[in-house]
Each structure stands twice: as structure tokens, then as C-alpha cells.
Design a protein around this motif. Structure first.
Motif, PDB file in Angstrom:
ATOM      1  N   PHE A  46      -5.879   0.806   9.393  1.00  0.00           N
ATOM      2  CA  PHE A  46      -5.666   2.070  10.190  1.00  0.00           C
ATOM      3  C   PHE A  46      -4.395   2.643  10.654  1.00  0.00           C
ATOM      4  CE2 PHE A  46      -9.824  -0.137  11.023  1.00  0.00           C
ATOM      5  CZ  PHE A  46     -10.684   0.704  10.469  1.00  0.00           C
ATOM      6  N   SER A  47      -3.375   2.413   9.962  1.00  0.00           N
ATOM      7  CA  SER A  47      -2.037   2.649  10.517  1.00  0.00           C
ATOM      8  C   SER A  47      -1.246   3.249   9.254  1.00  0.00           C
ATOM      9  CB  SER A  47      -1.283   1.463  11.247  1.00  0.00           C
ATOM     10  OG  SER A  47      -1.247   0.380  10.280  1.00  0.00           O
ATOM     11  N   TYR A  48      -1.886   4.001   8.176  1.00  0.00           N
ATOM     12  CA  TYR A  48      -1.027   4.356   7.637  1.00  0.00           C
ATOM     13  C   TYR A  48      -0.618   6.001   7.486  1.00  0.00           C
ATOM     14  CZ  TYR A  48      -2.029   0.051   4.812  1.00  0.00           C
ATOM     15  OH  TYR A  48      -2.300  -0.892   4.517  1.00  0.00           O
ATOM     16  N   ASN A  49       0.250   6.761   6.642  1.00  0.00           N
ATOM     17  CA  ASN A  49       0.621   8.074   6.572  1.00  0.00           C
ATOM     18  C   ASN A  49      -0.675   8.619   5.850  1.00  0.00           C
ATOM     19  OD1 ASN A  49       1.121   8.878   3.879  1.00  0.00           O
ATOM     20  ND2 ASN A  49       2.393   7.013   4.399  1.00  0.00           N
ATOM     21  N   PRO A  50      -0.843  10.028   6.390  1.00  0.00           N
ATOM     22  CA  PRO A  50      -2.180  10.661   5.821  1.00  0.00           C
ATOM     23  C   PRO A  50      -2.175  10.567   4.346  1.00  0.00           C
ATOM     24  CG  PRO A  50      -0.714  12.280   7.031  1.00  0.00           C
ATOM     25  CD  PRO A  50      -0.305  10.914   7.194  1.00  0.00           C
ATOM     26  N   PHE A  51      -1.101  10.524   3.481  1.00  0.00           N
ATOM     27  CA  PHE A  51      -1.366  10.582   2.125  1.00  0.00           C
ATOM     28  C   PHE A  51      -2.078   9.499   1.564  1.00  0.00           C
ATOM     29  CE2 PHE A  51       3.082  12.632   2.356  1.00  0.00           C
ATOM     30  CZ  PHE A  51       2.850  13.811   1.008  1.00  0.00           C
ATOM     31  N   VAL A  52      -1.886   8.354   2.353  1.00  0.00           N
ATOM     32  CA  VAL A  52      -2.638   7.282   1.697  1.00  0.00           C
ATOM     33  C   VAL A  52      -4.353   7.256   1.826  1.00  0.00           C
ATOM     34  CG1 VAL A  52      -3.111   4.611   2.401  1.00  0.00           C
ATOM     35  CG2 VAL A  52      -0.773   5.512   2.496  1.00  0.00           C
ATOM     36  N   VAL A  94       0.889  -1.194  -0.022  1.00  0.00           N
ATOM     37  CA  VAL A  94      -0.131  -0.182   0.042  1.00  0.00           C
ATOM     38  C   VAL A  94       0.671   1.196  -0.050  1.00  0.00           C
ATOM     39  CG1 VAL A  94      -1.569   1.379   1.373  1.00  0.00           C
ATOM     40  CG2 VAL A  94      -1.930  -1.057   1.081  1.00  0.00           C
ATOM     41  N   GLY A  95       2.031   1.307   0.966  1.00  0.00           N
ATOM     42  CA  GLY A  95       2.604   2.511   0.945  1.00  0.00           C
ATOM     43  C   GLY A  95       3.573   2.660  -0.411  1.00  0.00           C
ATOM     44  N   SER A  96       3.897   1.654  -1.071  1.00  0.00           N
ATOM     45  CA  SER A  96       4.609   1.717  -2.235  1.00  0.00           C
ATOM     46  C   SER A  96       3.942   2.205  -3.423  1.00  0.00           C
ATOM     47  CB  SER A  96       5.686   0.717  -2.552  1.00  0.00           C
ATOM     48  OG  SER A  96       4.889  -0.247  -3.267  1.00  0.00           O
ATOM     49  N   GLY A  97       2.574   1.778  -3.216  1.00  0.00           N
ATOM     50  CA  GLY A  97       1.701   1.680  -4.265  1.00  0.00           C
ATOM     51  C   GLY A  97       1.099   3.072  -4.464  1.00  0.00           C
ATOM     52  N   THR A  98       0.916   4.138  -3.356  1.00  0.00           N
ATOM     53  CA  THR A  98       0.256   5.249  -3.042  1.00  0.00           C
ATOM     54  C   THR A  98       0.743   6.197  -4.150  1.00  0.00           C
ATOM     55  OG1 THR A  98      -0.015   4.702  -0.803  1.00  0.00           O
ATOM     56  CG2 THR A  98      -0.232   7.003  -1.370  1.00  0.00           C
ATOM     57  N   PRO A  99       2.042   6.467  -4.210  1.00  0.00           N
ATOM     58  CA  PRO A  99       2.580   7.429  -5.391  1.00  0.00           C
ATOM     59  C   PRO A  99       2.069   7.256  -6.733  1.00  0.00           C
ATOM     60  CG  PRO A  99       4.515   6.139  -4.533  1.00  0.00           C
ATOM     61  CD  PRO A  99       3.316   5.927  -3.616  1.00  0.00           C
ATOM     62  N   LEU A 100       2.030   5.834  -6.847  1.00  0.00           N
ATOM     63  CA  LEU A 100       1.649   5.482  -8.193  1.00  0.00           C
ATOM     64  C   LEU A 100       0.083   5.558  -8.206  1.00  0.00           C
ATOM     65  CD1 LEU A 100       3.077   1.616  -8.460  1.00  0.00           C
ATOM     66  CD2 LEU A 100       3.538   3.859  -9.736  1.00  0.00           C
ATOM     67  N   MET A 142       8.935  12.948   0.395  1.00  0.00           N
ATOM     68  CA  MET A 142       8.871  13.073   1.930  1.00  0.00           C
ATOM     69  C   MET A 142       8.717  11.613   2.568  1.00  0.00           C
ATOM     70  SD  MET A 142       6.411  16.156   1.090  1.00  0.00           S
ATOM     71  CE  MET A 142       6.145  16.911   2.816  1.00  0.00           C
ATOM     72  N   ILE A 143       8.000  10.506   1.915  1.00  0.00           N
ATOM     73  CA  ILE A 143       7.770   9.427   2.590  1.00  0.00           C
ATOM     74  C   ILE A 143       8.739   8.256   2.300  1.00  0.00           C
ATOM     75  CG2 ILE A 143       6.020   7.380   3.250  1.00  0.00           C
ATOM     76  CD1 ILE A 143       4.973  10.145   4.303  1.00  0.00           C
ATOM     77  N   ILE A 144       8.806   7.835   0.952  1.00  0.00           N
ATOM     78  CA  ILE A 144       9.868   6.993   0.573  1.00  0.00           C
ATOM     79  C   ILE A 144      11.219   7.111   1.117  1.00  0.00           C
ATOM     80  CG2 ILE A 144      10.654   5.545  -1.552  1.00  0.00           C
ATOM     81  CD1 ILE A 144       7.863   5.939  -2.805  1.00  0.00           C
ATOM     82  N   ASN A 145      11.716   8.525   0.690  1.00  0.00           N
ATOM     83  CA  ASN A 145      13.069   8.676   0.926  1.00  0.00           C
ATOM     84  C   ASN A 145      13.201   9.079   2.592  1.00  0.00           C
ATOM     85  OD1 ASN A 145      13.576   8.111  -1.483  1.00  0.00           O
ATOM     86  ND2 ASN A 145      13.625  10.218  -2.323  1.00  0.00           N
ATOM     87  N   GLY A 146      11.982   9.144   3.231  1.00  0.00           N
ATOM     88  CA  GLY A 146      12.107   9.449   4.788  1.00  0.00           C
ATOM     89  C   GLY A 146      12.668  11.023   4.910  1.00  0.00           C
ATOM     90  N   GLY A 147      12.253  11.670   3.995  1.00  0.00           N
ATOM     91  CA  GLY A 147      12.274  13.170   4.471  1.00  0.00           C
ATOM     92  C   GLY A 147      13.557  13.650   4.041  1.00  0.00           C
ATOM     93  N   SER A 181      -2.982   0.055  -8.344  1.00  0.00           N
ATOM     94  CA  SER A 181      -1.463   0.655  -7.679  1.00  0.00           C
ATOM     95  C   SER A 181      -1.338  -0.208  -6.286  1.00  0.00           C
ATOM     96  CB  SER A 181      -1.902   2.098  -7.252  1.00  0.00           C
ATOM     97  OG  SER A 181      -2.920   2.149  -6.478  1.00  0.00           O
ATOM     98  N   LEU A 182      -2.214  -0.962  -5.890  1.00  0.00           N
ATOM     99  CA  LEU A 182      -1.939  -2.053  -4.949  1.00  0.00           C
ATOM    100  C   LEU A 182      -0.914  -3.077  -5.494  1.00  0.00           C
ATOM    101  CD1 LEU A 182      -2.368  -2.947  -2.106  1.00  0.00           C
ATOM    102  CD2 LEU A 182      -4.148  -4.084  -2.709  1.00  0.00           C
TER     103      LEU A 182
END
Lengths: 361, 317, 511
Positions: free
Chosen positions: B148-154, B12-18, B218-223, B255-256
Motif C-alpha cells: 500500500f505504498s506505491y505511486n499511482p502508476f503501479v 516493483v517500482g523498476s518493473g512497472t515501466p516494463l 516522471m518517476i525513475i528520473n525523479g521528474g 515484470s516483477l
């Protein structure tokens, strides 16, 4: 009852412009691009004139530097010729990057494992291998496009990344240099596998000039070139004329990819002396822009790719002298193309302002 | 099991930018524009989002900046293709080269001015975009982790997908925009302001892409700022549009899947010794395969909007 | 529709001018139409009818002149304005979104929220009933026949409550029976107080449906006459600008022997549906075989399968005794058969639009020379000869053919095909979009070929022309031959019935 106003500005077709006005328009676009780029540089707190002068000086200040500029130009020029062949057929070959890589990969095989062959035999074999590598990689999207109409723009695009990962794969596994410490690398080519120099620059520029003449004659005077134009115009007409459209698509893409493959061969064996992931480094994409800017004219490509190379080379100098990133070249290229793209509009259309007192009387 | 849950969460995390890139491109294509500038618009969004975040230390501002920068890229594209009727492919490609170049250029410029020689997002913003934690819900086993535990982007991305799906299916404007994408001449004849909607949707699409770009850095590269942070995701997004058959809802699923392909290499489920390069190649291979399959199974309605790639001139004779 | 104002004209155009590049499409045009009236706008192809109407519907902007609606001057800068003024246009080339349903197309671009589907369906069906239209609101446009698509276009306009209707060549694609149905609808609209403008170049239709006629010639409004007080002959003279004989010659050929036999021909369309189902006929030397049928009845498949461009599923095409089935155009040429095909899509199939005449001459012959290079010299000579012979108007034989007028484009195409000395000449809609003079040139060229003993197949749409030019007429309906009749004896009504699917015996049997 409501009645709208005539719009302030509207677009209308215009009569054809005379040739000198077309050149004038292009020159104006270029000037506008330089002004826009200058404003950008100004915003960063530098004098644009100084920066532009540095770029030009940076590409010409010594014979050595000029040689380096030509070295940058070689793959770009050859690739632009390659994509032009496909573009004439209105086949959107965005895959020059991948085809260049595969040409380099095929040539590298011989450079790595047959370095004991007689030098000129090896060079010729590598040229053929480079052509075949790029050509075969160009055939894949052509086959699916001819057979099922698969969108070639996106397909060739995906192949670029597949090609890039093929280098990584070879680098990490079978072609890894056991002598290299740390991260895996492919070994440097033996002296015998390296492309010779002529007037201080690797021989790739000779390939480029030969290909220039070839592509020019091929597209303009041969039956194949004629077929490419007809297919590019309308598949319906080509079929009507009894042409084998599928065969022509395959043949043309093999040639287009093959030429890009030669660019890869020249880059790997003449400049890098090894096969690295950066062998293409975006050249395949820039080539598309060069080909378009030159209106698919081989001589125009010679000029535009030279200018772009000056920009690339000069940008490395402003990085070292002013701390501005060499990415500046990409930005300026983008601005130039945006301006030229916009200027093309005025060749065919014009804006018409609302007449005085128009709207309502 | 927990390994698989972790894998899904990572997917999910890596699919979000997609997802953002895909949604942005869907919005563009629905208005009849095949925009190959997704990568560029994402890069612009990445740069603007990061830099504003870095300076302001405010997540919302960063998000707005990313959207605005992407939309600005979209505006550039719109001016050239809608008003100046420039070739869509060439314009898109140029936008990509320009966007990446400008983003890297500014990045290096800022790096040169930083004292530490690196750029890292400050604390407040890092906290603001951390994974959410809803007491109880997030603590549920498996479900809490999965939902219920993702960053707000998701969550923003998912909401956007649902909203867009509704918009194109159930609203008058959505219907009108689809008509523009299919046949701008017919749309104009029916009294739809073609130019206005094209501009708005190219801007909107660009803005959405921009947010996707911000996610990358901001997320993938850890800011931490690095050049080329979008790294080809924009191109996958262009292809994902086809995989999703131009449906925002299916873009969620697509994207998932592609996110999963991207993180598969870290979860060696089958205990196979496959080189990483193969894993990295997978998303592109699958996309190519999807392209071929969709072209074989030609469907009239699940196809690219018919006018994509062709500019519209009202007084064409 | 109830707002009937007989005092002021619904629309008045004064001195409308429109220029495209260097072409003056409308030159100070005047026109008036009242409520409760049907006005025919008559003019040849290229006389500026469609341009004028596009300005009324807000698609183009006039470069000069005034438009008055209900006596008030207005500026119509977009279809939205036209809509608000109560003007509705039914375009010749339908402006419909193929992948959407009829309902969606009708509601497209209207103000307000998207109505509930149920409500929308009910509204549409109510309007259809009022005007006697038949429609399935849920059907997708791409699944519809041409006349169904036209119904959607009409409904689009009625749904918006337009009081001024403009129809651009609405009968071009209809059978005579469908035309009658359309005319009934138009009369109904007139009764309801609407102002109707019908654009056409078919004289008999003008005489039948209109109250007044405005004639355009070369972008200028020539005259407006009351239909009852004029005649087709007079209208033609006004339209063309000089006296013309409306007769098409039909010379006799001495010995029309059989040349091409088609047996049980079955051809599929690209989407896999049946294009031709079991077609049988004979084409003779020295005859013109007319082919009639509603657009899309299998004409395209017929031409292209005989010319070897698309695969034949079943059946045989015998040229004397040689089967052409499964042969490519090249193989057919190599068999010594000179087959020429003038396709319907001239610039998308017959010619290369962006190339000049010279390169277009090469299209079918470039392979015949040896070596890898194209030889342009003979082609240039041939192009120059054609220009002289057929009076083709072009500044240079290198100018892209797409810049030429429709008539000249057709002369280039037909000229090239005739130069290859064909035995069989297949022409699909060869006079579509041409003015009257060019059309007669084409008829003459076809007759010349016929007299040389060439077997000519003429796919047509204007039944009057088909009946006058052809020796025999074959009628197609849904990919089947419904009849092959003697053109000297058949009537338009009979052909029309066969086009709608009635069998030959049924129609002709009463004699």
C-alpha cells in the motif's frame, strides 16, 4: 434485411508497374518526406528551406567537412552490407549493433596489448580479429535458430545490449586505463595501432569499397549466394534440394556478423582511437533501415548510406547554428522511411474508390 | 528482512515501466502485429507526458498526453502495416528510431527555452504522483510497505493487467481479437471486422506503452528531463512478452522478476564483488535464455499468435 | 430455415465481373439458386468458381454486376453482410483458428455477448443432433481430423441460422464413405428448405447430389442444365469447351521387375507422433504404383523418407541391394541412384517461388560444377528447351515461377525432374489444382516414364484417376498399409473401405 454499403475505399491488387514508374514513385515518396519534414521544421518556427540548405552545406562546405561526412558513412555503409547478407536469407539480424561492438572489442585487444607488432601485421590481425569477433557474435543466434528455431529478431536484439555491457565490463575492470582520472576509461590506442589515412580519411572506406564488390559478387554469382536465396525463400525447398540449411544459416550469419565486426574495427581503430561505449551509437539499427531502403542492393546501399551520412553530418551543423538538436537526423530519417514504406504499397496494390452511385441503386 | 522488503518494493517500482510496455506489446501481438516500436512509443509517451505535466502541472493531463502520444505512434504503425501492408519489422524499428529521435529533439528544444537550463516537473504534479499513503493500511509493518505504498502508476498497471487478462479470456471481443491474431482470414470469414479491431488494438497497445514511457522520466528520473530516458526498457518489454507467454496476468509476474534483476545491483545480497556491468547485463541475458528455452519447449497454445509479422490482405489469392 | 420462398430465387447473380490485376477471374457471370434446391457449380480449376462464391460471402468485392437475394439487390461488402443475409460459406481451405476449440470457433464473430460455456455447448449439440453431425465441442481444432474440421465449418454456418449454404469443394479431402455422410446432411438441409450451392469438379458427385448444374468456363457462365437431363460426357464438354475422351491410358510394360523394397518402415512426424508404422511394399520397374488414402495418412512421410529428406526411425529401404536408410539426397545421388521427387507443395518445396525458371533448373544441379560460382548458361538452355518441349506458357524464363499458372508450374517441376533421368519417380498429388488438359499432359508424361522402365509412385486423391492410371494401388490409413491391390480389379468402394481402415482380406476376401 440489412445490406451494407460497399466501402468507400477498398484495396485491390494491381498489375506490375513499369520500371520508370517505380522510380517515380520512390522520388514522390522522398519529396513527400521532405515536405512532411519541412512542415515539422516550420512548426518549430524555422524556414525549412534554410534548414535543408544548411544541412547540405553543413556536410559539404569544405574538404575537411566532406572527409568528416565520409568518416560517418564508413561504419554505416559496412554494417548495411553486413545485414544485407543476412536479410537475403530472410534472417532478421537486428544485431548489427552488437556484432559491430564485438568486432571492435576483438580488434581493440590487439590494438591495446600488441601495439609493438609491425604496423601492417597488426592492422591485418586487427581486421581478422574484427571479422572474427563480429562473426562469432553472429553465430550465437544463428546456432540457436538453426537448432531450435529460436526467434532471431529478439535474440540478436538482446545480444546488442549484452555486447554493450561487455564494453562497460572491460572498461571498468581489466582494460581500465590506470592513468585516467575519475570515471574509468579505456586508454587511447598507440599511434602504431591506429588505422592509416588515405586522402585524409581513415582507411575504412577502402574496406567498404572492397566489401561492396565482394558482397555484390557473392550474393549474385556464387553458389553460396544462390543457397542464401533459396534458404531465404523456403527452408523446405532448400532441404528438398539437398542443402544443409543449418550449415548455410551458420555460415551466412558468420559472414554477416563478420562484416559488421569489420565496421567496428574501423570505427575503433580509425575514428575513435579507443574503445568507447559509443562505438556503435545506433549505427547497427540505422544500417537495417539503409539496407531495406536500398532493397538489399549493394550499390543502392552505397547511395542511401551516403545520403544518411549527409543528414547526420548536416544535423550537427543545425544544432550549432540554430540550436536544433542533432536528433533531427533521426526524425528526418524516420519520416523518409515512413513515406517510402507507404509508397511501396502502391507498387503492388491500389485503392479503388466506390463507384459513382455504387452503394445502392 | 527489511532489506529484502526494500528490494521487493524497488523491484516493483523498476518493473512497472516494463509491465506497461509488455502489456502494450501483448495487446499488439494479440491482434497479429509484432511491433518492434515499443521503445519508440514509450519515448513518445515519455516526452508528451513530461512536457504536458511540466506545462500544465496536472498529473491526469500528463497521463492522458502520454497515452495519446503512444497511441499516435501506434496509429502511425497501424496505418503503415494494416492499411499500407508495410513490413512489420522495418516499420517497428523505424518507429523506434523516430520516436527516440523526436522525443530527444523536443526535449532539447524545450531545454533550450528553459531559463534554468534544466527541466523539472513542478510541485503539484510531483505531489500527485507521490507514493500513496492510506492511513493505517500503509503503516502496517511489511504488508503496508509491500502493498500500500506505491505511486499511482503501479496500481494502474496492475489493474490494467487484470482487466486485459479478463478481456482476452472472457469477452466476445477478446475472443474475436485472438482469432484475428491467429488467423485473420478465418476471423474475416466469421464476420469479424479485422481492420477495425487491428487499428483499435494497435492504438490501445501504443497508448499503454506511452504510459510506461512517462513512468520512466516522471518517476525513475525523479521528474527531471534527460534524453534517452527509456533507455532500452522497451526492448526488454518486447522480450518479456515471450517470458509471459502472451498472458497479461503472467506479465505481472514477469515484470516483477525483471524489475528485480534491474535493481539487484543495489542490494548486494551475497556480498559478492561483481562488476555493475554484469548486473546490467542480467535482464538481457535472462531474456536470451528464456527465448532459447521457449523455443526448445515448443508449445502450440502458449506461443506467439500465428499471424504475427504477416500482414493480412483480404483479397490475397 | 423455415422461411421457404419458392417464388423468387434465393440468390440471383447478374453479370458479375471480377478482375485481379490483369486476370479476369469472372466475366459477366449469371447464376440462380432457389430454396429447397441443391445447385452444383461445375468448372475446371481456375474457371472462377471460388472467386464467384467469395463475392457472395463478402470476401471479395465485384467490379461489376448485380447480386439479388430474395429478389432484392444487395451489396455484400463483408462476411458480416453475408451473415445478415443468411449466406453461409464452407471454404475449401478451412477458415478455422487452430488453437481454439470447436466451440470458440463456432461462436466467433457472432453478435451479442459471449454465451455461458454450458449453454453454448448445449446449443451446438442440439444443432448437431438435428442434422446428424458428430462433434466434441471442447476439442481443439489442431487435434481434429480433416472431416471433423469440416463438421465444425458446417456447424459454424448452421449456428448462425444460414438459409443459403455454399460449399467449396467439400469432398476433396473426404473418403467415399465420409462423402456419403456429407451428402446425407446436405439432403437434410434441402428438406429443411435451404438453398445449397456445391462447388466441385467431380462429375459423379454432381450427378448424385445436385438438382441443377451451372457450368463455368474461363470465368464465364456457359450454361445451366437440369441434372436429370444431362450426362457426365455432356457436362465435361460444356466444362472444357470441346470434346474430350475421359479415358486415361494404361500402357503395359514388358518386364516389371522389382526395384525398390521397403521393409518395416517406421517414420515419425516432426511433433514426435508416428507418421508411418511398419510399412512394407515393393516398387517395380515400369509400373505406376498408386497410393490412396485420406489426407495425412502418412503419404508425406512416405515420400520424404524415401527421398531422404526426413529421418527413418526403423526399417530399411533397399534399392536393388543398397540401403537408402539414413542417406541424404546427396548421398543417394552419389550412390548412382537417380531418385526424383515431385512434392505436393510445389512452390514451397519443389521450386523457389520468387526465382525464374533458369534458377529453378539449378536447384538440384548447381553443386555439380566446379568452382565457387554458379553456372547459369546450361540452366538457361535447359529452361528454354523445357518451354518448347512441354509447351510451358511464360513470357520469359526469368519470370518468377510464382506468377505462372498451376499447370505451368507443375510442368516446370516435373520437367526438371524428368530431365535428370530418374530410375525412381515419386509424385505427390501431381494434378492437384490443374485443369483437365494439363492433367492429361501430366498423365502422359508419367506413362512415358513408366514405359521407359522408371518405377513411378503416384500419390493421388481422386480414386477414379488412381484406378485408371495405376497398375497397383497401395492404400494407407493412419500410417499403415491396409492393402495393396490390382488396380484393374479393385472398385472404388473397396478402396474407400480400406482408406477408412478396413483390412485388405476383409474387403477383397469375398471374391
Amino acid at each position: 434485411m440489412s445490406s451494407g454499403k460497399e466501402p468507400l475505399i477498398r484495396t485491390a491488387k494491381r498489375a506490375d508497374l513499369p520500371r520508370y514508374q517505380i522510380y517515380l514513385l520512390r522520388a514522390a515518396a522522398l519529396l513527400l518526406a521532405l515536405v512532411a519534414g519541412g512542415l515539422f521544421i516550420l512548426c518549430l518556427g524555422h524556414n525549412p528551406l534554410v534548414i535543408y540548405a544548411t544541412i547540405i552545406k553543413g556536410a559539404f562546405r569544405s574538404p575537411m567537412v566532406i572527409q568528416a561526412t565520409i568518416k560517418i558513412m564508413i561504419p554505416l555503409f559496412i554494417c548495411s552490407l553486413g545485414v544485407t547478407v543476412a536479410f537475403k536469407m530472410r534472417f532478421w539480424n537486428i544485431g548489427a549493433e552488437g556484432q559491430l561492438i564485438m568486432g571492435a572489442v576483438f580488434a581493440s585487444y590487439f590494438a591495446l596489448f600488441h601495439s609493438d607488432w609491425p604496423h601492417w601485421v597488426l592492422i591485418i590481425v586487427m581486421i581478422i580479429a574484427g571479422f572474427a569477433g563480429g562473426g562469432l557474435f553472429g553465430l550465437i543466434p544463428a546456432y540457436f535458430n538453426a537448432k531450435w528455431g529460436t526467434n532471431e529478431t529478439l535474440f540478436t536484439l538482446m545480444l546488442n545490449y549484452i555486447a554493450l555491457n561487455i564494453i562497460c565490463l572491460l572498461r571498468d575492470t581489466v582494460w581500465a586505463d590506470p592513468k585516467s582520472p575519475g570515471f574509468p576509461k579505456i586508454a587511447r590506442f598507440a599511434q602504431n595501432s591506429q588505422l592509416d589515412k588515405l586522402f585524409g580519411v581513415q582507411m575504412g572506406w577502402i574496406f567498404g569499397l572492397i566489401l561492396l564488390i565482394f558482397v555484390f559478387v557473392y550474393l549474385k554469382y556464387t553458389k553460396h549466394g544462390y543457397e542464401i536465396s533459396v534458404v531465404g525463400n523456403s527452408h523446405g525447398t532448400a532441404k528438398y534440394a539437398g542443402m544443409n540449411v543449418k550449415k548455410i544459416i551458420l555460415r551466412t550469419m558468420f559472414l554477416s556478423g563478420g562484416i559488421c565486426g569489420i565496421a567496428g574495427m574501423a570505427q575503433a581503430t580509425g575514428s575513435d582511437m579507443t574503445l568507447a561505449t559509443g562505438v556503435a551509437g545506433g549505427v547497427g539499427f540505422t544500417a537495417i533501415i539503409v539496407a531495406w531502403l536500398a532493397q538489399l542492393n549493394p550499390w543502392g546501399i552505397l547511395l542511401v548510406s551516403f545520403l544518411f551520412s549527409v543528414l547526420e553530418k548536416g544535423s550537427t551543423v543545425i544544432q550549432s547554428e540554430y540550436g536544433l538538436s542533432a536528433d533531427c537526423a533521426d526524425v528526418l530519417q524516420g519520416i523518409i522511411l515512413f513515406c517510402v514504406l507507404a509508397s511501396e504499397f502502391f507498387l503492388r496494390y491500389q485503392f479503388v474508390l466506390r463507384k459513382k452511385g455504387g452503394g445502392r441503386s | 528482512m527489511s532489506m529484502f522488503v526494500k528490494f521487493l518494493v524497488a523491484a516493483v517500482g523498476s518493473g512497472t515501466p516494463l509491465l506497461f510496455g509488455t502489456l502494450g506489446e501483448i495487446v499488439n501481438e494479440k491482434a497479429g502485429h509484432l511491433n518492434l516500436g515499443v521503445e519508440g512509443m514509450m519515448s513518445l509517451g515519455a516526452c508528451a507526458g513530461f512536457m504536458v505535466g511540466y506545462v500544465s502541472d496536472n498529473f491526469l493531463l500528463a497521463l492522458l498526453a502520454a497515452f495519446a502520444a503512444g497511441a499516435l505512434g501506434g496509429l502511425l504503425y497501424a496505418v503503415l502495416t494494416v492499411t499500407f501492408m508495410a513490413d512489420q519489422n522495418v516499420t517497428g524499428l523505424t518507429l523506434t528510431i523516430f520516436g527516440i529521435g523526436l522525443s530527444n529533439f523536443i526535449g532539447i528544444y524545450m531545454l533550450g527555452r528553459s531559463e534554468t537550463g534544466s527541466l523539472k516537473l513542478p510541485e503539484t504534479i510531483t505531489r500527485q504522483m507521490r507514493n500513496i499513503h492510506i492511513p493505517k493500511l500503509s503503516d502496517l509493518p511489511v504488508v503496508g510497505e509491500l502493498l500500500f505504498s506505491y505511486n499511482p502508476f503501479v496500481y494502474l498497471g496492475i489493474a490494467l493487467a487484470i482487466l486485459l487478462a479478463f478481456y482476452f479470456k472472457r469477452t466476445k471481443t477478446g475472443l474475436n481479437v485472438r482469432a484475428i491474431g491467429e488467423n485473420p482470414g478465418a476471423a474475416a470469414a466469421a464476420g469479424i471486422p479485422v481492420t477495425k479491431w487491428k487499428y483499435l488494438h494497435l492504438l490501445l497497445g501504443g497508448g499503454i506503452c506511452g504510459i510506461g514511457g512517462a513512468y520512466c522520466v516522471m518517476i525513475i528520473n525523479g521528474g527531471v528531463w534527460i534524453s534517452n530516458s527509456v533507455g532500452g526498457l522497451g526492448w526488454i518489454a518486447v522480450a518479456l512478452v515471450i517470458f509471459a507467454t502472451w498472458s497479461p496476468a503472467k506479465a505481472l509476474f514477469g515484470s516483477l522478476v525483471f524489475g528485480a534483476l534491474r535493481v539487484l545491483k543495489y542490494y548486494n545480497f551475497f556480498k559478492l564483488d561483481i562488476p555493475i556491468a554484469i548486473y546490467d547485463m542480467l535482464p538481457f541475458l535472462v531474456t536470451a535464455l528464456v527465448l532459447v528455452l521457449t523455443s526448445i519447449r515448443q508449445s502450440r497454445e502458449k506461443a506467439q499468435p500465428a499471424s504475427c509479422g504477416v500482414n493480412y490482405f483480404r483479397e490475397e489469392r | 430455415m423455415s422461411d421457404t420462398n419458392t417464388e423468387r430465387p434465393a440468390i440471383a447473380c447478374k453479370g458479375i465481373t471480377k478482375v485481379f490485376g490483369t486476370v479476369v477471374a469472372n466475366d459477366s457471370v449469371d447464376l440462380q439458386v432457389k430454396y429447397g434446391e441443391i445447385l452444383a457449380l461445375l468448372g475446371e480449376n481456375g474457371s472462377g468458381k471460388t472467386t464467384l462464391m467469395n463475392m457472395l460471402s463478402g470476401i471479395y468485392h465485384p467490379d461489376g454486376g448485380q447480386i439479388l437475394i430474395d429478389g432484392k439487390e444487395v451489396v455484400i461488402s463483408s462476411p458480416i453482410d453475408a451473415d445478415a443475409l443468411g449466406i453461409g460459406m464452407i471454404h475449401q481451405h478451412f477458415k478455422l483458428v487452430e488453437v481454439q476449440s470447436a466451440m470458440e470457433n463456432i461462436v466467433l464473430g457472432t453478435k451479442g455477448k459471449l454465451p455461458k460455456t454450458k449453454q453454448l455447448r448445449r446449443d451446438i449439440l442440439a444443432i448437431s443432433e438435428k442434422f446428424g453431425l458428430e462433434i466434441n465441442p471442447d476439442q481443439k481444432i489442431y487435434e481434429m481430423s480433416v472431416s471433423e474440421k469440416q463438421t465444425v465449418e458446417i456447424l459454424k454456418v448452421l449456428y448462425r441460422g444460414a438459409r443459403i449454404l455454399i460449399l467449396d469443394e467439400p469432398t476433396a479431402v473426404l473418403t467415399p464413405q465420409e462423402t456419403q455422410k456429407l451428402f446425407a446432411i446436405l439432403r437434410k438441409m434441402r428438406e429443411e428448405g435451404a438453398a445449397v450451392i456445391i462447388i466441385t469438379h467431380k462429375l459423379n458427385e454432381v450427378m448424385e447430389i445436385s438438382d441443377r448444374v451451372t457450368i463455368l468456363r474461363k470465368g464465364k457462365s456457359i450454361d445451366t442444365v437440369i441434372t436429370k437431363e444431362t450426362s457426365p460426357q455432356k457436362l465435361t464438354e460444356l466444362m472444357v469447351g470441346h470434346e474430350v475422351t475421359l479415358e486415361i491410358r494404361r500402357p503395359e510394360y514388358e518386364d516389371p521387375s522389382d526395384l525398390l523394397h521397403v521393409f518395416h518402415l517406421k517414420v515419425d512426424k516432426p511433433d514426435g507422433s508416428a507418421g508411418l508404422k511398419d510399412v512394407n511394399f515393393v516398387l517395380k520397374r515400369g509400373e505406376i504404383l498408386g497410393v490412396a488414402g485420406v489426407a495425412g495418412s502418412g503419404q508425406k512421410e512416405l515420400c520424404e523418407s524415401i527421398a531422404g529428406l526426413i529421418p527413418v526411425k526403423e526399417g530399411a529401404i533397399l534399392y536393388e541391394k543398397k540401403d537408402l536408410k539414413g542417406k541424404t539426397p546427396n548421398e543417394i545421388i552419389n550412390m548412382g541412384i537417380h531418385m526424383s521427387f515431385v512434392p505436393e507443395d510445389r512452390l514451397g518445396m519443389g521450386l523457389v517461388a520468387s526465382m525464374g525458371m533458369v534458377d529453378n533448373m539449378l536447384l538440384k544441379s548447381y553443386k555439380n560444377t566446379k568452382g565457387p560460382f554458379v553456372r547459369r548458361k546450361p540452366a538457361r538452355k535447359m529452361a528454354k528447351e523445357l518451354v518448347k518441349k512441354l509447351d510451358i506458357k511464360t513470357p520469359s524464363v526469368d519470370m518468377p515461377v510464382r506468377m505462372m499458372s498451376g499447370g505451368n508450374v507443375q510442368k516446370v517441376l516435373l520437367g526438371r525432374e524428368i530431365e535428370s533421368r530418374p530410375n525412381v519417380l515419386i509424385t505427390a498429388y501431381p494434378v492437384r489444382g490443374l485443369d483437365i488438359n494439363s492433367s492429361y499432359t501430366i498423365y502422359d508424361l508419367l506413362n512415358q516414364q513408366k514405359q521407359k522402365g522408371v518405377a513411378v509412385m503416384f500419390i493421388g486423391e481422386d480414386l477414379d484417376v488412381l484406378l485408371a492410371l495405376s497398375d497397383r494401388i497401395m492404400v494407407l490409413c493412419h500410417g499403415e498399409v491396409t492393402g495393396i491391390v490390382d488396380a484393374k480389379q479393385a472398385t472404388k468402394e473397396q478402396i474407400g473401405l480400406m482408406m477408412a481402415g478396413a483390412g485388405e482380406r476383409e474387403v477383397m476376401g469375398h471374391e
